[in-house]
Write an enzyme that holds these catalytic residues in place. Structure first.
Site, PDB file in Angstrom:
ATOM      1  N   ASP A 121      -1.029  -5.939  -0.500  1.00 57.91           N
ATOM      2  CA  ASP A 121      -1.519  -5.420   0.780  1.00 57.91           C
ATOM      3  C   ASP A 121      -3.029  -5.244   0.757  1.00 57.91           C
ATOM      4  O   ASP A 121      -3.600  -4.756  -0.236  1.00 57.91           O
ATOM      5  CB  ASP A 121      -0.897  -4.045   1.070  1.00 57.91           C
ATOM      6  CG  ASP A 121       0.355  -4.142   1.915  1.00 57.91           C
ATOM      7  OD1 ASP A 121       0.509  -5.124   2.658  1.00 57.91           O
ATOM      8  OD2 ASP A 121       1.177  -3.212   1.828  1.00 57.91           O
ATOM      9  N   GLU A 168       8.634  -4.735  10.932  1.00 59.20           N
ATOM     10  CA  GLU A 168       9.119  -3.419  10.475  1.00 59.20           C
ATOM     11  C   GLU A 168       9.552  -2.576  11.677  1.00 59.20           C
ATOM     12  O   GLU A 168       8.807  -2.446  12.663  1.00 59.20           O
ATOM     13  CB  GLU A 168       7.994  -2.701   9.707  1.00 59.20           C
ATOM     14  CG  GLU A 168       8.421  -1.326   9.209  1.00 59.20           C
ATOM     15  CD  GLU A 168       7.504  -0.736   8.151  1.00 59.20           C
ATOM     16  OE1 GLU A 168       6.512  -1.394   7.745  1.00 59.20           O
ATOM     17  OE2 GLU A 168       7.785   0.400   7.720  1.00 59.20           O
ATOM     18  N   GLU A 179      -2.000  -5.775   8.434  1.00 57.57           N
ATOM     19  CA  GLU A 179      -1.232  -5.281   9.579  1.00 57.57           C
ATOM     20  C   GLU A 179      -1.954  -5.589  10.883  1.00 57.57           C
ATOM     21  O   GLU A 179      -3.190  -5.545  10.940  1.00 57.57           O
ATOM     22  CB  GLU A 179      -1.027  -3.761   9.452  1.00 57.57           C
ATOM     23  CG  GLU A 179      -0.214  -3.380   8.215  1.00 57.57           C
ATOM     24  CD  GLU A 179       0.030  -1.881   8.094  1.00 57.57           C
ATOM     25  OE1 GLU A 179      -0.321  -1.123   9.032  1.00 57.57           O
ATOM     26  OE2 GLU A 179       0.580  -1.474   7.055  1.00 57.57           O
ATOM     27  N   ASP A 201       0.844  -1.200   0.000  1.00 60.77           N
ATOM     28  CA  ASP A 201       0.000   0.000   0.000  1.00 60.77           C
ATOM     29  C   ASP A 201       0.878   1.249   0.000  1.00 60.77           C
ATOM     30  O   ASP A 201       0.389   2.366  -0.159  1.00 60.77           O
ATOM     31  CB  ASP A 201      -0.998  -0.015   1.167  1.00 60.77           C
ATOM     32  CG  ASP A 201      -0.332  -0.138   2.520  1.00 60.77           C
ATOM     33  OD1 ASP A 201       0.908  -0.295   2.583  1.00 60.77           O
ATOM     34  OD2 ASP A 201      -1.054  -0.061   3.531  1.00 60.77           O
ATOM     35  N   LYS A 248      -1.469  -9.373   2.445  1.00 57.70           N
ATOM     36  CA  LYS A 248      -0.819  -8.994   3.712  1.00 57.70           C
ATOM     37  C   LYS A 248      -1.710  -8.009   4.450  1.00 57.70           C
ATOM     38  O   LYS A 248      -2.317  -7.134   3.819  1.00 57.70           O
ATOM     39  CB  LYS A 248       0.555  -8.368   3.443  1.00 57.70           C
ATOM     40  CG  LYS A 248       1.268  -7.855   4.687  1.00 57.70           C
ATOM     41  CD  LYS A 248       2.742  -7.522   4.444  1.00 57.70           C
ATOM     42  CE  LYS A 248       2.978  -6.182   3.813  1.00 57.70           C
ATOM     43  NZ  LYS A 248       2.506  -5.029   4.595  1.00 57.70           N
TER      44      LYS A 248
END
Ligand code: KIV
Length: 275
Positions: free
Chosen positions: A95, A193, A126, A56, A124
């Site tokens: 994403d 990250e 978060e 993204d 993916k």
């Protein structure tokens, strides 16, 4: 285009999840780069990069948004399609955009199905154990899903900016628990990250699925960078970024030369003109 991979995973025609898991088991680090367009994707495939992430981050690198929270699902469908149509070997991960999965498994499934239809081989999202139900639903539906822990850019506002996560013992412990919750729910890999190297190493050692680090030290199973950062196009020089090429000055020089030759009428020459 070379078909010979110069990288951590030996020679399969198409990279599958099991190749990433094997790479972890064999201690062979693999690479992931972001990609959003045909020519970059083809170049990274030719270089042997195993995983292409249609991040993204397309919002901040290509579309001029301030934050990935502005990247839309439609943006992700468009750029996922562009990358997926351009390569055959790398695993293409897309994403889930901000706002397309937080509400629950049904929303996550609906948007993930569309990303898979656009060509993604995995999606993916978060977050930690709070998104485990979404991860479980996707895994049950046969959609490979990557987690993303540490600094999670879609939460930039609640995290008060781009900051290393897990520095304190409680934060590090929470990250380990989140990673295990994602793995138990069926996550195929986890991006870490902006995580202290020692914490990333201990999370990596506690999991059977691979970790992929960005600003998370050398002990993750794979490494990922945003391509415009590693190629010197964005000008971003965060501590974790190594500039492997210097494209911005090269591009500027090429454009200056073009402009100068147009101005003095030396381009186009006879060799560029039709009779
Ligand atoms: O969107 C993205 O580029 C990412 C990387 C920072 C891992 O999620």
């Amino acid at each position: 285009m070379s078909t010979e991979p110069a990288s951590g995973i030996a020679a399969p025609a198409t990279i599958r999840l099991r190749h990433l898991t094997q790479a972890k088991e064999q201690g062979r680090p693999f690479s992931m780069l972001t990609a959003y367009d045909q020519f970059a994707a083809k170049a990274f495939e030719a270089a042997g990069v195993e995983v292409l992430l249609v991040g993204d981050s397309v919002g901040t690198t290509v579309l001029g948004y301030d934050s990935t929270t502005s990247t839309t699902h439609q943006d992700m469908l468009t750029f996922t399609g562009a990358v997926a149509r351009s390569v055959t070997r790398p695993l293409v991960v897309a994403d889930l955009a901000f706002g397309t999965y937080e509400a629950g498994p049904a929303e996550a499934l609906r948007h993930s199905v569309e990303l898979v239809r656009a060509g993604a081989g995995a999606v993916k999202l978060e977050g930690g154990e709070e998104v485990a139900p979404q991860v479980r639903a996707l895994a049950r539906a046969g959609i490979p899903v990557f987690g993303h822990l540490g600094f999670t850019p879609q939460s930039v506002n609640s995290l008060s900016g781009h900051r290393v996560q897990g520095r304190d013992p409680q934060g590090a412990q929470k990250m380990r628990e989140d990673a295990l919750a994602l793995q138990s729910a069926g996550a195929a890999a986890i991006v870490l990250e902006l995580v202290p190297a020692a914490v990333a190493a201990s999370v990596t050692a506690s999991l059977s699925v691979p970790t992929i680090g960005i600003g998370a030290g050398p002990d993750c199973d794979g490494q990922v960078l945003v391509w415009q950062d590693m190629a010197g196009l964005s000008g971003f020089q965060g501590k974790f970024v190594k500039t492997f090429a210097d494209l911005r000055p090269q591009l500027e020089r090429a454009a200056q030369q073009f402009r100068a030759e147009v101005a003095e009428r030396s381009y186009p020459g006879p060799e560029h003109s039709f009779e």
